[in-house]
Design an enzyme around this catalytic site. Structure first.
Site, mmCIF file in Angstrom:
data_model
loop_
_atom_site.group_PDB
_atom_site.id
_atom_site.type_symbol
_atom_site.label_atom_id
_atom_site.label_comp_id
_atom_site.label_asym_id
_atom_site.label_seq_id
_atom_site.Cartn_x
_atom_site.Cartn_y
_atom_site.Cartn_z
ATOM 1 N N HIS A 122 -46.382 17.828 4.202
ATOM 2 C CA HIS A 122 -47.326 17.800 3.223
ATOM 3 C C HIS A 122 -47.521 16.351 2.994
ATOM 4 O O HIS A 122 -46.552 15.580 3.148
ATOM 5 C CB HIS A 122 -46.849 18.646 1.921
ATOM 6 C CG HIS A 122 -47.827 18.855 1.036
ATOM 7 N ND1 HIS A 122 -47.940 17.870 0.200
ATOM 8 C CD2 HIS A 122 -48.377 19.770 0.336
ATOM 9 C CE1 HIS A 122 -48.932 17.941 -0.962
ATOM 10 N NE2 HIS A 122 -49.398 19.351 -0.779
ATOM 11 N N ASP A 199 -37.526 18.944 1.408
ATOM 12 C CA ASP A 199 -38.872 19.424 0.389
ATOM 13 C C ASP A 199 -38.663 21.225 0.382
ATOM 14 O O ASP A 199 -39.426 21.716 1.399
ATOM 15 C CB ASP A 199 -40.192 19.258 1.364
ATOM 16 C CG ASP A 199 -41.597 19.503 0.204
ATOM 17 O OD1 ASP A 199 -41.138 20.305 -0.439
ATOM 18 O OD2 ASP A 199 -42.388 19.036 0.796
ATOM 19 N N GLN A 202 -41.939 24.969 -0.716
ATOM 20 C CA GLN A 202 -42.297 26.292 -0.213
ATOM 21 C C GLN A 202 -41.222 27.314 0.165
ATOM 22 O O GLN A 202 -41.405 28.363 0.708
ATOM 23 C CB GLN A 202 -43.299 26.094 0.939
ATOM 24 C CG GLN A 202 -44.594 25.579 0.571
ATOM 25 C CD GLN A 202 -45.434 26.353 -0.198
ATOM 26 O OE1 GLN A 202 -45.579 27.384 -0.311
ATOM 27 N NE2 GLN A 202 -46.625 25.479 -0.650
ATOM 28 N N LYS A 225 -44.523 26.728 -8.462
ATOM 29 C CA LYS A 225 -44.750 27.179 -7.315
ATOM 30 C C LYS A 225 -43.850 28.604 -7.091
ATOM 31 O O LYS A 225 -44.047 29.255 -6.305
ATOM 32 C CB LYS A 225 -44.598 26.622 -5.852
ATOM 33 C CG LYS A 225 -45.760 25.538 -5.764
ATOM 34 C CD LYS A 225 -45.656 24.770 -4.523
ATOM 35 C CE LYS A 225 -46.379 23.595 -4.414
ATOM 36 N NZ LYS A 225 -47.856 23.814 -4.306
ATOM 37 N N CYS A 363 -53.479 19.813 2.490
ATOM 38 C CA CYS A 363 -52.737 18.594 2.131
ATOM 39 C C CYS A 363 -52.012 18.256 3.474
ATOM 40 O O CYS A 363 -50.577 17.798 3.271
ATOM 41 C CB CYS A 363 -51.834 18.709 1.063
ATOM 42 S SG CYS A 363 -53.053 18.656 -0.370
HETATM 43 N N1 PLP Z 1 -44.697 19.910 -0.491
HETATM 44 C C1 PLP Z 1 -44.907 21.105 0.105
HETATM 45 C C2 PLP Z 1 -44.380 21.728 1.487
HETATM 46 C C3 PLP Z 1 -46.187 21.624 -0.596
HETATM 47 O O1 PLP Z 1 -46.530 22.992 -0.083
HETATM 48 C C4 PLP Z 1 -46.622 21.031 -1.751
HETATM 49 C C5 PLP Z 1 -47.715 21.781 -2.657
HETATM 50 O O2 PLP Z 1 -48.590 22.530 -2.001
HETATM 51 C C6 PLP Z 1 -46.124 19.994 -2.269
HETATM 52 C C7 PLP Z 1 -45.040 19.246 -1.408
HETATM 53 C C8 PLP Z 1 -46.440 19.103 -3.404
HETATM 54 O O3 PLP Z 1 -46.186 20.204 -4.468
HETATM 55 P P1 PLP Z 1 -46.655 19.524 -6.007
HETATM 56 O O4 PLP Z 1 -48.089 19.371 -6.000
HETATM 57 O O5 PLP Z 1 -46.278 20.836 -6.849
HETATM 58 O O6 PLP Z 1 -45.951 18.167 -6.457
#
Ligand code: PLP
Length: 406
Positions: A122, A199, A202, A225, A363
């Site tokens: 991401h 990270d 997900q 999430k 993203c």
């Molecule tokens: N990392 C991953 C794999 C994600 O799917 C997302 C959000 O979709 C993020 C980071 C960023 O999350 P946040 O916008 O809640 O900070």
């Protein structure tokens, strides 16, 4: 199998109508809906327990502090951290990664050092490191994917050098659903003396996470999430790293003593929590984690896999259908394109049928470039989704195909 009809009653928004049609919500990867108990916790916080934490001698402040610190212990238990001092509250995954990039970067990274990421990251796990590059000339090395859109472990291992200082990698891809072998990644990295950030944005909504078992150095996720409120997230870090890392932001709460000449910093975890924390949301996040665990993460995983298999079987039969992400270990995400139909058109037309999916690059533009596309349609499932909703999605996609003559 879960009693999904009963579970759905816990989520007020799921009985909404969109354009007069029942809402079918398949945008869970972006954010999940909230059960009533979480919504009520937010209200209850403001109605009954609202006072700033840590600073007050009065009853309400102490009560709010107890609730907030109780939430920290709840998060600790949820990911099985060894101490609640290792749980830092942030605004979300993005802020957690930025915190590590800034603070770990300041302390441990120097010009010429290397960080390993993967092609499926991401943007928050790419751009945070690029911002660091403006201060230190670190090099980003990229682990590639194989034909099934799994991490190519041989190529990953070949990226290590004596300059590698960190591996930062998604547990589960938000686009492909690929579940990365994070335990093996940590083992391989540690064998070479390299710490690992995972990270978990997900993974936490779908899989049981045990940071001690994974032995990762950092683990990050977002409350919203995992059925919790927006605006609160988590950074788990091993004490040995957090103790050495400098504060990320300055302000109240993170200090021990301040003079104009010199400031000393607070102990963990407060050193990294400058300013008033979102103490109403942390308590509601704890409620969300209780809720998720009351359903059971193993049960959730099993049911969501069932939904994914059910959807995939039906999707592969459709002419012109291309599914992205065929990993052997896959979470409940279905990213697709139909030959000749732009993802945006597909999303817009499905929306008119009451079906919420996400379209675009999610993203993850470098991943899109690697796949040679500019976006997909993504349906991401939750334990509150049903077979009937998947039938509605399949019928919807077929209708759109018909409109386009595919
Ligand atoms: N990392 C991953 C794999 C994600 O799917 C997302 C959000 O979709 C993020 C980071 C960023 O999350 P946040 O916008 O809640 O900070």
């Amino acid at each position: 199998m879960l009693d999904v009809n009963l579970i759905r009653k816990d989520f007020p928004i799921l009985s909404s109508l969109v354009y007069g049609k029942p809402l079918v919500y398949f945008d869970n990867g972006a954010t999940t809906q909230k059960p009533r108990c979480v919504i009520e916790k937010l209200t209850e916080g403001y109605v009954s327990h609202n006072a700033n934490v840590h600073r007050g001698v009065h009853f309400l402040s102490q009560e709010a502090t107890d609730l907030h610190e109780g939430a920290r212990r709840r998060v600790q238990a949820f990911i099985n951290a060894s101490s609640s001092d290792e749980i830092i509250f942030t605004r979300g995954t993005t802020e957690s990664i930025n915190l590590v990039a800034y603070s770990f970067g300041e302390c441990f990274l120097h010009d010429g050092d290397e960080i390993i990421l993967s092609e499926m990251e991401h943007h928050s796990n790419i751009v945070s490191w690029q911002l660091l590059q403006q201060r230190h000339h670190v090099v980003l090395r990229v682990a590639r994917l194989n034909d099934r859109q799994e991490l190519d472990m041989e190529q990953f291992k070949s990226l290590f050098s004596d300059k590698t200082k960190l591996v930062s990698i998604a547990h589960v891809s938000n686009v492909l659903g690929t579940v990365n072998p994070v335990k093996q990644i940590v083992e391989e990295s540690h064998r070479r003396g390299v710490p690992v950030l995972i990270d978990g944005a997900q993974s936490t909504p779908h899989l049981k996470v045990d940071v001690q078992d994974l032995d990762c150095d950092f683990f990050v996720f977002s409350g919203h999430k995992v059925y919790g409120p927006t605006g609160v997230g988590v950074l788990y870090g091993k004490r040995r790293w957090l103790e050495q890392m400098p504060p990320y932001q300055g302000g109240g709460e993170m200090i021990q003593n301040v003079t104009f000449e010199k400031t000393t910093f607070n102990e963990l975890p407060y050193k990294f929590e400058a300013g008033t924390p979102d103490f109403i949301s942390t308590v509601a996040l704890a409620e969300a984690l209780d809720y998720v665990e009351s359903i059971g993460l193993e049960e959730i995983e099993e049911y969501e896999h069932y939904l994914l298999d059910y959807a995939t079987e039906r999707f592969v039969q459709m002419p012109g259908m291309r599914i992205f992400g065929n990993a052997r270990e896959k979470s409940a995400v279905l990213s697709f394109l139909v030959e000749g139909i732009h993802h945006y058109d597909m999303g817009l037309l499905l929306d008119k049928m009451g079906i919420a999916v996400r379209t675009g690059h999610h993203c993850a533009q470098p991943l899109m470039q690697a796949l040679g596309i500019d976006g997909t349609v993504r349906a991401s499932f939750s334990f509150y989704n049903t077979e009937q909703e998947i039938d509605a999605l399949v019928d919807g996609v077929k209708r759109v195909c018909k409109m386009f003559g595919v």
